[in-house]
Design a protein around this motif. Structure first.
Motif, PDB file in Angstrom:
ATOM      1  N   ALA A   1       5.318  38.777 -22.273  1.00 58.71           N
ATOM      2  CA  ALA A   1       4.199  39.720 -22.204  1.00 58.71           C
ATOM      3  C   ALA A   1       4.495  40.873 -23.150  1.00 58.71           C
ATOM      4  O   ALA A   1       5.619  41.380 -23.174  1.00 58.71           O
ATOM      5  N   GLY A   2       3.504  41.266 -23.933  1.00 57.33           N
ATOM      6  CA  GLY A   2       3.693  42.371 -24.877  1.00 57.33           C
ATOM      7  C   GLY A   2       2.541  43.345 -24.821  1.00 57.33           C
ATOM      8  O   GLY A   2       1.402  42.969 -24.491  1.00 57.33           O
ATOM      9  N   LEU A   3       2.847  44.596 -25.149  1.00 51.48           N
ATOM     10  CA  LEU A   3       1.844  45.661 -25.016  1.00 51.48           C
ATOM     11  C   LEU A   3       2.013  46.690 -26.125  1.00 51.48           C
ATOM     12  O   LEU A   3       3.134  47.022 -26.511  1.00 51.48           O
ATOM     13  N   VAL A   4       0.882  47.184 -26.612  1.00 58.10           N
ATOM     14  CA  VAL A   4       0.849  48.362 -27.484  1.00 58.10           C
ATOM     15  C   VAL A   4      -0.208  49.290 -26.909  1.00 58.10           C
ATOM     16  O   VAL A   4      -1.297  48.852 -26.532  1.00 58.10           O
ATOM     17  N   CYS A   5       0.129  50.576 -26.815  1.00 48.08           N
ATOM     18  CA  CYS A   5      -0.764  51.513 -26.126  1.00 48.08           C
ATOM     19  C   CYS A   5      -0.865  52.819 -26.897  1.00 48.08           C
ATOM     20  O   CYS A   5       0.110  53.274 -27.498  1.00 48.08           O
ATOM     21  N   ASP A   6      -2.047  53.421 -26.884  1.00 52.28           N
ATOM     22  CA  ASP A   6      -2.198  54.777 -27.396  1.00 52.28           C
ATOM     23  C   ASP A   6      -1.364  55.733 -26.545  1.00 52.28           C
ATOM     24  O   ASP A   6      -1.148  55.477 -25.357  1.00 52.28           O
ATOM     25  N   VAL A   7      -0.930  56.844 -27.138  1.00 50.86           N
ATOM     26  CA  VAL A   7      -0.087  57.798 -26.414  1.00 50.86           C
ATOM     27  C   VAL A   7      -0.790  58.341 -25.174  1.00 50.86           C
ATOM     28  O   VAL A   7      -0.163  58.571 -24.146  1.00 50.86           O
ATOM     29  N   ASP A   8      -2.119  58.519 -25.275  1.00 54.80           N
ATOM     30  CA  ASP A   8      -2.845  59.063 -24.117  1.00 54.80           C
ATOM     31  C   ASP A   8      -3.303  57.985 -23.139  1.00 54.80           C
ATOM     32  O   ASP A   8      -3.985  58.288 -22.150  1.00 54.80           O
ATOM     33  N   GLY A   9      -2.929  56.747 -23.401  1.00 56.83           N
ATOM     34  CA  GLY A   9      -3.233  55.675 -22.471  1.00 56.83           C
ATOM     35  C   GLY A   9      -4.635  55.118 -22.536  1.00 56.83           C
ATOM     36  O   GLY A   9      -4.979  54.207 -21.776  1.00 56.83           O
ATOM     37  N   THR A  10      -5.470  55.623 -23.442  1.00 60.36           N
ATOM     38  CA  THR A  10      -6.867  55.188 -23.471  1.00 60.36           C
ATOM     39  C   THR A  10      -7.034  53.768 -23.992  1.00 60.36           C
ATOM     40  O   THR A  10      -7.865  53.012 -23.490  1.00 60.36           O
ATOM     41  N   HIS A  11      -6.261  53.407 -25.008  1.00 60.53           N
ATOM     42  CA  HIS A  11      -6.333  52.058 -25.557  1.00 60.53           C
ATOM     43  C   HIS A  11      -5.039  51.319 -25.222  1.00 60.53           C
ATOM     44  O   HIS A  11      -3.963  51.714 -25.667  1.00 60.53           O
ATOM     45  N   ARG A  12      -5.161  50.267 -24.438  1.00 59.36           N
ATOM     46  CA  ARG A  12      -3.999  49.479 -24.026  1.00 59.36           C
ATOM     47  C   ARG A  12      -4.276  48.025 -24.387  1.00 59.36           C
ATOM     48  O   ARG A  12      -5.182  47.398 -23.827  1.00 59.36           O
ATOM     49  N   LEU A  13      -3.509  47.504 -25.329  1.00 53.88           N
ATOM     50  CA  LEU A  13      -3.654  46.115 -25.761  1.00 53.88           C
ATOM     51  C   LEU A  13      -2.493  45.309 -25.205  1.00 53.88           C
ATOM     52  O   LEU A  13      -1.331  45.665 -25.406  1.00 53.88           O
ATOM     53  N   GLU A  14      -2.791  44.240 -24.494  1.00 54.87           N
ATOM     54  CA  GLU A  14      -1.737  43.451 -23.860  1.00 54.87           C
ATOM     55  C   GLU A  14      -2.105  41.978 -23.893  1.00 54.87           C
ATOM     56  O   GLU A  14      -3.254  41.604 -23.654  1.00 54.87           O
ATOM     57  N   GLN A  15      -1.119  41.141 -24.218  1.00 54.68           N
ATOM     58  CA  GLN A  15      -1.313  39.695 -24.190  1.00 54.68           C
ATOM     59  C   GLN A  15      -0.039  39.018 -23.704  1.00 54.68           C
ATOM     60  O   GLN A  15       1.033  39.635 -23.671  1.00 54.68           O
ATOM     61  N   VAL A  16      -0.166  37.749 -23.359  1.00 50.55           N
ATOM     62  CA  VAL A  16       0.959  36.948 -22.891  1.00 50.55           C
ATOM     63  C   VAL A  16       0.974  35.637 -23.667  1.00 50.55           C
ATOM     64  O   VAL A  16      -0.085  35.069 -23.960  1.00 50.55           O
ATOM     65  N   ARG A  17       2.176  35.176 -24.024  1.00 50.33           N
ATOM     66  CA  ARG A  17       2.339  33.887 -24.693  1.00 50.33           C
ATOM     67  C   ARG A  17       3.436  33.085 -23.978  1.00 50.33           C
ATOM     68  O   ARG A  17       4.425  33.661 -23.520  1.00 50.33           O
ATOM     69  N   THR A  18       3.253  31.786 -23.915  1.00 48.79           N
ATOM     70  CA  THR A  18       4.245  30.891 -23.305  1.00 48.79           C
ATOM     71  C   THR A  18       4.514  29.720 -24.244  1.00 48.79           C
ATOM     72  O   THR A  18       3.597  29.243 -24.923  1.00 48.79           O
ATOM     73  N   GLY A  19       5.772  29.281 -24.265  1.00 46.89           N
ATOM     74  CA  GLY A  19       6.136  28.142 -25.094  1.00 46.89           C
ATOM     75  C   GLY A  19       7.564  27.720 -24.805  1.00 46.89           C
ATOM     76  O   GLY A  19       8.216  28.258 -23.905  1.00 46.89           O
ATOM     77  N   PRO A  20       8.096  26.764 -25.567  1.00 47.67           N
ATOM     78  CA  PRO A  20       9.474  26.317 -25.342  1.00 47.67           C
ATOM     79  C   PRO A  20      10.461  27.454 -25.570  1.00 47.67           C
ATOM     80  O   PRO A  20      10.293  28.263 -26.492  1.00 47.67           O
ATOM     81  N   GLU A  21      11.501  27.514 -24.731  1.00 49.82           N
ATOM     82  CA  GLU A  21      12.457  28.608 -24.865  1.00 49.82           C
ATOM     83  C   GLU A  21      13.173  28.580 -26.216  1.00 49.82           C
ATOM     84  O   GLU A  21      13.620  29.620 -26.709  1.00 49.82           O
ATOM     85  N   SER A  22      13.264  27.398 -26.828  1.00 53.65           N
ATOM     86  CA  SER A  22      13.898  27.292 -28.146  1.00 53.65           C
ATOM     87  C   SER A  22      13.101  28.022 -29.214  1.00 53.65           C
ATOM     88  O   SER A  22      13.619  28.305 -30.295  1.00 53.65           O
TER      89      SER A  22
END
Length: 312
Positions: free
Chosen positions: A260-281
Motif C-alpha cells: 500500500a502506498g500513499l502521497v498526501c498534501d501537507v494539509d491533508g486535503t489531497h490523499r492519493l492511495e493505491q494497493v498492488r499485489t504480486g509475487p514476492e520475487s
C-alpha cells in the motif's frame, strides 16, 4: 591471537544506542573472536533542533555524517533506522543487512489517555513528520499540528511542557525503549500508513567489504528485506526523502507481496492511495509500479508543490 575489533557508527540518542547495542550483541554472540565498539556520530538532524525537519532541507539528515565516516573507513558498519534512509544510497555503500522488522505502525500518546476520535476539537498534536501531520489532518482537519523535535525522551516531556494534547511516534521506538505503558492507541494503517521502512533497522556497509558482509550476513531477515526493498523502490521512484508526506507498507502472505502506498498534501486535503499485489520475487517492481500509478493520479504535482514551498 588478539581479538579483531569492529567499529559500529551510530547516533547518540538512547534509541539509536539501543539499536546499535542490539547489533553489537548479535555480532558478538555469533562471532566470539570479534570485539565490537560503538562510535557516536552527530548528524545534521541532531544538531539543528529548533527548526522543523521539513525546513532543515536535504536528504539524509540523520545518516549523512555517519555514511561519510563509513566511506572514510573510520567505522566498519553503520546502524540506522531504515525510515531515516534516503531512497538513494551513496556510491561505495550498500545495505548489508536488514534484521527482522519490529512493529511498523505509529502510536498515539495522549496526555489524558484519550484515543484519536475522542480528542477535543482543535486538539494540539505534536509530530516532527509531514507524513503524520498530513494524515492526521485528513482524518481531523480541526487538529492543530505542532512541530515536535528532539529524541524520544524529549518529545515525551514536551507532551506536557508544550501544552500538547497528544503526540504521534513510531511504535517500534517506544517499544524498544520499554515504554509500552505510555501508548494510548496503536494507529491503524487505514488512518496512519507508516513511513517506508518504519520499524526496521538498516545495517549499512561498504559494498566492497566481504569481511564485514560475512560478519553481518546472519542478521539479515530475507522476508523483511523483500518487503522493505519493495517499499524503498516505491520511495525511490517518487524521488522522496524522509521529510515528505509519502507512506508505504508492504507485507507477504499466501497471496504474495502486497504493498500500500500513499502521497498526501501537507494539509491533508489531497490523499492519493493505491494497493498492488504480486509475487514476492517482484517486490521492487511492484513498488515502482505502485509509484507510477500514483504519479499518473497526480502525486508528482503534490510533491512538486511541496518542494517549491520548501525552497521558498
Amino acid at each position: 591471537m588478539a581479538a579483531q575489533t569492529i567499529v559500529v557508527g551510530t547516533r547518540g540518542s538512547q534509541l539509536a544506542l539501543w539499536q546499535a547495542n542490539w547489533v553489537k550483541g548479535a555480532i558478538e554472540r555469533s562471532h566470539r573472536d570479534l570485539t565490537v565498539e560503538l562510535s557516536i556520530i552527530k548528524t545534521k538532524g541532531d544538531k539543528i533542533l529548533d527548526v522543523p525537519l521539513a525546513k532543515v532541507g536535504g536528504k539524509g539528515l540523520f545518516v549523512k555524517e555517519i555514511e561519510e565516516a563509513l566511506l572514510d573507513r573510520r567505522i566498519d558498519l553503520a546502524v540506522h533506522s531504515m525510515k531515516d534512509m534516503p531512497a538513494e544510497i551513496p556510491a561505495g555503500l550498500c545495505i548489508g543487512a536488514i534484521p527482522k522488522r519490529g512493529e511498523p505502525r505509529d502510536v498515539l500518546i495522549s496526555r489524558e489517555n484519550l484515543p484519536l476520535d475522542q480528542l477535543k476539537h482543535g486538539a494540539r498534536i505534536g509530530t516532527s513528520s509531514l507524513r503524520r501531520g498530513a494524515q492526521l489532518l485528513h482524518v481531523r482537519p480541526d487538529f492543530v499540528i505542532v512541530p515536535l523535535r528532539g529524541n524520544l525522551e524529549t518529545r515525551l516531556k514536551k507532551l506536557h511542557t508544550e501544552s500538547l494534547d497528544a503526540i504521534v511516534l513510531a511504535a517500534a521506538g517506544v517499544l524498544r525503549m520499554g515504554l509500552s505503558e505510555r501508548i494510548t492507541q496503536v494507529l491503524d494503517e487505514t488512518v496512519m500508513l507508516p513511513a517506508v521502512g518504519q520499524g526496521a533497522l538498516c545495517i549499512e556497509i561498504r559494498d566492497q567489504d566481504p569481511r564485514i558482509a560475512a560478519v553481518i550476513g546472519s542478521l539479515d531477515d530475507p522476508t523483511t528485506r523483500t518487503v522493505v526493498l519493495g517499499e524503498r523502490a516505491f520511495l525511490n521512484r517518487l524521488e522522496g526523502g524522509c521529510q515528505v508526506p509519502i507512506a508505504a507498507h508492504g507485507h507477504i502472505d499466501d497471496h504474495g507481496y502486497t504493498l500500500a502506498g500513499l502521497v498526501c498534501d501537507v494539509d491533508g486535503t489531497h490523499r492519493l492511495e493505491q494497493v498492488r499485489t504480486g509475487p514476492e520475487s517482484r517486490s521492487e517492481r511492484i513498488g515502482v509500479e505502485l509509484a507510477e500509478a500514483l504519479l499518473a493520479e497526480g502525486a508528482g504535482d503534490i510533491l512538486e508543490r511541496l518542494n517549491t514551498d520548501a525552497h521558498n
